[in-house]
Design a protein around this motif. Sequence first.
Motif, PDB file in Angstrom:
ATOM      1  N   ASP A  11       0.833  -1.208   0.000  1.00 50.07           N
ATOM      2  CA  ASP A  11       0.000   0.000   0.000  1.00 50.07           C
ATOM      3  C   ASP A  11       0.868   1.258   0.000  1.00 50.07           C
ATOM      4  OD1 ASP A  11      -2.214  -1.609  -0.023  1.00 50.07           O
ATOM      5  OD2 ASP A  11      -2.736  -1.312   2.086  1.00 50.07           O
ATOM      6  N   LYS A  18       0.701   6.489  -6.803  1.00 47.02           N
ATOM      7  CA  LYS A  18      -0.495   7.324  -6.985  1.00 47.02           C
ATOM      8  C   LYS A  18      -0.115   8.802  -7.014  1.00 47.02           C
ATOM      9  CE  LYS A  18      -5.081   8.245  -5.136  1.00 47.02           C
ATOM     10  NZ  LYS A  18      -6.126   7.887  -4.180  1.00 47.02           N
ATOM     11  N   GLU A  22      -0.672  11.206 -10.186  1.00 43.20           N
ATOM     12  CA  GLU A  22      -1.509  12.409 -10.073  1.00 43.20           C
ATOM     13  C   GLU A  22      -0.737  13.649 -10.509  1.00 43.20           C
ATOM     14  OE1 GLU A  22      -2.869  12.024  -6.025  1.00 43.20           O
ATOM     15  OE2 GLU A  22      -4.714  11.000  -6.663  1.00 43.20           O
ATOM     16  N   ARG A  84      -5.100   7.683 -15.910  1.00 42.81           N
ATOM     17  CA  ARG A  84      -6.303   7.499 -15.074  1.00 42.81           C
ATOM     18  C   ARG A  84      -6.612   6.010 -14.887  1.00 42.81           C
ATOM     19  NH1 ARG A  84      -9.465  12.503 -17.587  1.00 42.81           N
ATOM     20  NH2 ARG A  84      -8.859  14.054 -16.056  1.00 42.81           N
ATOM     21  N   LEU A  87      -4.517   4.738 -12.210  1.00 41.68           N
ATOM     22  CA  LEU A  87      -5.068   5.064 -10.878  1.00 41.68           C
ATOM     23  C   LEU A  87      -6.135   4.042 -10.481  1.00 41.68           C
ATOM     24  CD1 LEU A  87      -5.418   8.970 -10.891  1.00 41.68           C
ATOM     25  CD2 LEU A  87      -3.751   7.579  -9.653  1.00 41.68           C
ATOM     26  N   LEU A  88      -6.938   3.605 -11.441  1.00 36.72           N
ATOM     27  CA  LEU A  88      -7.950   2.575 -11.153  1.00 36.72           C
ATOM     28  C   LEU A  88      -7.281   1.270 -10.717  1.00 36.72           C
ATOM     29  CD1 LEU A  88     -10.521   3.075 -14.072  1.00 36.72           C
ATOM     30  CD2 LEU A  88     -10.833   3.623 -11.650  1.00 36.72           C
ATOM     31  N   ARG A  89      -6.179   0.927 -11.390  1.00 40.01           N
ATOM     32  CA  ARG A  89      -5.452  -0.293 -11.009  1.00 40.01           C
ATOM     33  C   ARG A  89      -4.858  -0.155  -9.604  1.00 40.01           C
ATOM     34  NH1 ARG A  89      -3.980   0.327 -16.295  1.00 40.01           N
ATOM     35  NH2 ARG A  89      -1.828   0.917 -15.858  1.00 40.01           N
ATOM     36  N   ILE A  90      -4.463   1.063  -9.240  1.00 37.89           N
ATOM     37  CA  ILE A  90      -3.968   1.288  -7.871  1.00 37.89           C
ATOM     38  C   ILE A  90      -5.101   1.047  -6.881  1.00 37.89           C
ATOM     39  CG2 ILE A  90      -3.205   3.064  -6.236  1.00 37.89           C
ATOM     40  CD1 ILE A  90      -1.394   4.148  -8.495  1.00 37.89           C
ATOM     41  N   GLU A  91      -6.277   1.604  -7.177  1.00 34.48           N
ATOM     42  CA  GLU A  91      -7.439   1.416  -6.298  1.00 34.48           C
ATOM     43  C   GLU A  91      -7.782  -0.073  -6.157  1.00 34.48           C
ATOM     44  OE1 GLU A  91      -8.920   3.845  -4.460  1.00 34.48           O
ATOM     45  OE2 GLU A  91      -7.327   5.097  -5.313  1.00 34.48           O
ATOM     46  N   ASN A  92      -7.659  -0.820  -7.249  1.00 38.87           N
ATOM     47  CA  ASN A  92      -7.962  -2.259  -7.249  1.00 38.87           C
ATOM     48  C   ASN A  92      -6.806  -3.104  -6.721  1.00 38.87           C
ATOM     49  OD1 ASN A  92     -10.385  -1.637  -8.508  1.00 38.87           O
ATOM     50  ND2 ASN A  92      -9.583  -1.973 -10.556  1.00 38.87           N
ATOM     51  N   LYS A  93      -5.696  -2.438  -6.419  1.00 37.55           N
ATOM     52  CA  LYS A  93      -4.473  -3.088  -5.940  1.00 37.55           C
ATOM     53  C   LYS A  93      -3.901  -4.079  -6.967  1.00 37.55           C
ATOM     54  CE  LYS A  93      -5.597  -2.397  -1.075  1.00 37.55           C
ATOM     55  NZ  LYS A  93      -5.107  -1.055  -0.996  1.00 37.55           N
ATOM     56  N   TYR A  95      -2.192  -2.659  -9.611  1.00 35.86           N
ATOM     57  CA  TYR A  95      -1.198  -1.817 -10.278  1.00 35.86           C
ATOM     58  C   TYR A  95       0.178  -2.464 -10.209  1.00 35.86           C
ATOM     59  CZ  TYR A  95       1.769   2.135 -11.455  1.00 35.86           C
ATOM     60  OH  TYR A  95       2.696   2.945 -12.057  1.00 35.86           O
TER      61      TYR A  95
END
Length: 127
Positions: A11, A18, A22, A84, A87-93, A95
Amino acid sequence: MAQDLNVRYSDKDLAEFKALIETKIEKAKSHLELLKSSYMNDGNNGTDDTSPTFKAFEEGSETMSKEANTQLAIRQEKFIRDLRNALLRIENKTYGICRVTGKLINKERLKLVPHATLSIEAKNMQK
């Protein structure tokens, strides 16, 4: 085999990526705005009193420049979309996991190409 499912960036690493992404999105957006304003700008450059030959040359150059800027803007929009998605792949872990090999993509590669979805190994397999 179950161990492979747990292969992902921590994380803390994801938070660093992330922040990097950004920042890149903000820079890319401002670059896109510059491109859009330059190809939408039909302002007069003060060439009314110059020779007709020069004016025709400049208009041709301006058209080529607008086309080039439009192409750059399209590429920039795709880059922003790819970031972007990262970033979605980061949210879904998910990435940083290669979509072909399932292995972690090298951190240095992700720092240079933060929207990468392929490891160098997978990229070389495509050749």
